[in-house]
Design a protein around this motif. Structure first.
Motif, short mmCIF file in Angstrom:
data_model
loop_
_atom_site.label_atom_id
_atom_site.label_comp_id
_atom_site.label_asym_id
_atom_site.label_seq_id
_atom_site.Cartn_x
_atom_site.Cartn_y
_atom_site.Cartn_z
N ASN A 113 71.58 7.59 80.03
CA ASN A 113 71.41 6.76 78.83
C ASN A 113 71.41 5.26 79.11
OD1 ASN A 113 74.08 5.97 79.08
ND2 ASN A 113 74.81 7.10 77.30
N THR A 114 71.46 4.89 80.37
CA THR A 114 71.54 3.48 80.74
C THR A 114 70.67 3.24 81.97
OG1 THR A 114 73.83 3.51 79.99
CG2 THR A 114 73.16 1.62 81.27
N ARG A 115 70.03 2.08 82.02
CA ARG A 115 69.14 1.75 83.14
C ARG A 115 69.80 0.68 84.01
NH1 ARG A 115 65.11 0.70 80.34
NH2 ARG A 115 63.85 2.54 80.75
N THR A 116 69.72 0.88 85.31
CA THR A 116 70.06 -0.15 86.28
C THR A 116 68.76 -0.86 86.63
OG1 THR A 116 72.06 0.79 87.20
CG2 THR A 116 70.70 -0.49 88.71
N THR A 117 68.82 -2.18 86.68
CA THR A 117 67.63 -2.96 87.02
C THR A 117 67.89 -3.72 88.31
OG1 THR A 117 67.20 -3.20 84.66
CG2 THR A 117 66.01 -4.68 86.15
N LEU A 118 67.15 -3.39 89.33
CA LEU A 118 67.29 -4.05 90.63
C LEU A 118 66.53 -5.38 90.54
CD1 LEU A 118 66.66 -0.93 92.88
CD2 LEU A 118 68.85 -1.83 92.03
N THR A 119 67.25 -6.46 90.66
CA THR A 119 66.64 -7.78 90.46
C THR A 119 67.13 -8.75 91.52
OG1 THR A 119 66.18 -9.46 88.77
CG2 THR A 119 68.42 -8.57 88.82
N LEU A 120 66.68 -9.97 91.43
CA LEU A 120 66.97 -11.00 92.42
C LEU A 120 68.46 -11.38 92.42
CD1 LEU A 120 63.91 -13.28 91.63
CD2 LEU A 120 64.13 -11.64 93.51
N ALA A 121 68.97 -11.70 93.59
CA ALA A 121 70.39 -12.05 93.75
C ALA A 121 70.83 -13.21 92.84
CB ALA A 121 70.70 -12.37 95.21
N MET A 130 75.65 -7.51 86.07
CA MET A 130 75.39 -6.57 84.97
C MET A 130 74.02 -5.88 85.05
SD MET A 130 77.83 -5.74 83.07
CE MET A 130 79.01 -5.90 84.39
N PRO A 131 73.06 -6.35 85.88
CA PRO A 131 71.87 -5.52 86.05
C PRO A 131 72.22 -4.12 86.61
CG PRO A 131 71.34 -7.73 86.68
CD PRO A 131 72.84 -7.69 86.45
N PHE A 132 73.39 -4.01 87.26
CA PHE A 132 73.90 -2.70 87.65
C PHE A 132 74.58 -2.09 86.44
CE2 PHE A 132 73.85 -5.01 91.75
CZ PHE A 132 72.97 -4.18 92.44
N HIS A 133 73.79 -1.91 85.40
CA HIS A 133 74.32 -1.57 84.09
C HIS A 133 74.78 -0.12 84.00
CE1 HIS A 133 75.02 -3.17 80.17
NE2 HIS A 133 74.52 -2.09 79.60
N ALA A 134 74.05 0.79 84.61
CA ALA A 134 74.46 2.20 84.58
C ALA A 134 75.78 2.37 85.31
CB ALA A 134 73.37 3.07 85.19
N GLU A 135 75.96 1.68 86.42
CA GLU A 135 77.21 1.74 87.17
C GLU A 135 78.36 1.23 86.30
OE1 GLU A 135 73.78 1.44 89.95
OE2 GLU A 135 74.37 0.47 88.08
N HIS A 137 78.52 1.20 83.01
CA HIS A 137 78.82 2.15 81.94
C HIS A 137 79.53 3.39 82.47
CE1 HIS A 137 77.17 0.83 78.06
NE2 HIS A 137 76.42 0.04 78.80
N LEU A 138 79.15 3.82 83.65
CA LEU A 138 79.76 5.03 84.22
C LEU A 138 81.22 4.77 84.59
CD1 LEU A 138 79.21 7.95 85.03
CD2 LEU A 138 78.54 7.10 87.29
N TYR A 139 81.49 3.60 85.17
CA TYR A 139 82.84 3.24 85.59
C TYR A 139 83.15 1.81 85.14
CZ TYR A 139 82.46 7.33 88.59
OH TYR A 139 82.30 8.61 89.06
N PRO A 140 83.50 1.61 83.86
CA PRO A 140 83.70 0.26 83.34
C PRO A 140 84.84 -0.52 84.01
CG PRO A 140 83.95 1.91 81.59
CD PRO A 140 83.64 2.63 82.84
N SER A 141 85.73 0.16 84.69
CA SER A 141 86.85 -0.54 85.32
C SER A 141 86.49 -1.11 86.69
CB SER A 141 88.06 0.40 85.45
OG SER A 141 87.73 1.50 86.28
N ILE A 142 85.31 -0.80 87.20
CA ILE A 142 84.89 -1.38 88.48
C ILE A 142 84.67 -2.87 88.26
CG2 ILE A 142 83.05 -1.50 90.21
CD1 ILE A 142 82.56 1.44 89.83
N PRO A 143 85.30 -3.73 89.08
CA PRO A 143 85.08 -5.17 88.92
C PRO A 143 83.63 -5.54 89.21
CG PRO A 143 86.56 -4.72 90.78
CD PRO A 143 86.22 -3.41 90.16
N PHE A 144 83.16 -6.59 88.56
CA PHE A 144 81.75 -6.97 88.66
C PHE A 144 81.28 -7.15 90.09
CE2 PHE A 144 83.83 -11.05 88.78
CZ PHE A 144 83.03 -11.80 89.62
#
Length: 181
Positions: A113-121, A130-135, A137-144
């Motif tokens: 239900n969520t897309r990860t977008t691989l984009t420029l650093a 946050m482009p690692f959006h699916a990650e 949502h799957l594990y919201p406690s993972i630090p950015f």
């Protein structure tokens, strides 16, 4: 997430304009400040009072900022330093937010239900990964700062991974024709 997603060019441009966000913000804040929270099914009844008071405090802060701006002889400060940047940024933010969930499943599975977008650093840096959006949502406690490593471990599990925001939007637009078939 509850807002309808665009299904044609007119709705797409309308969404990117940010105008629906502004209208929704005005309507939503007005309703909630007046105690009308029943139309938000994701809010538990136990939170109604806190949400109502939080919204009222937020509106009070807005009124206070406007009053201070006027009192200090700078009535346009709120427009220049708050509303104008918000208006300029909304189309960019809408572009990013549309890529995060549009065209994904509507279930409660973050793998679909969520897309990860691989984009420029530099963009990932500005957006705190946050482009690692699916990650996220799957594990919201993972630090950015750990989201890229999480992506490396989980990347094969995600159904929606786009190679940049342009590709994500190409998929979104392409799906309009597929839904008509």
């Amino acid at each position: 997430l509850e807002d309808p997603k665009p299904t044609n060019w007119r709705a797409y441009v309308w969404e990117l304009s940010g105008i629906p966000w502004w209208l929704g913000k005005l309507q939503g804040h007005s309703r909630i400040a007046l105690g009308q929270v029943q139309r938000y099914p994701f809010l538990p009844e136990s939170a109604y009072g806190d949400v109502i008071w939080s919204t009222r405090w937020q509106l009070l802060v807005y009124v206070g900022a406007i009053a201070i701006s006027v009192a200090l002889g700078h009535p346009w400060a709120v427009v220049l330093y708050w509303l104008l940047p918000l208006a300029v940024g909304q189309p960019i933010l809408r572009y990013v937010l549309l890529a995060e969930h549009t065209g994904c499943t509507l279930d409660d599975n973050p793998l679909t239900n969520t897309r990860t977008t691989l984009t420029l650093a530099p963009l990932r840096f500005l957006m705190w990964n946050m482009p690692f959006h699916a990650e996220h949502h799957l594990y919201p406690s993972i630090p950015f700062h750990a989201l890229p490593a999480a992506h490396q471990l989980l990347r094969l599990q995600f159904r929606q991974v786009a190679n940049g925001y342009i590709k994500a939007h190409q998929h979104i637009v392409a799906a309009w024709g597929q839904s008509a078939k």
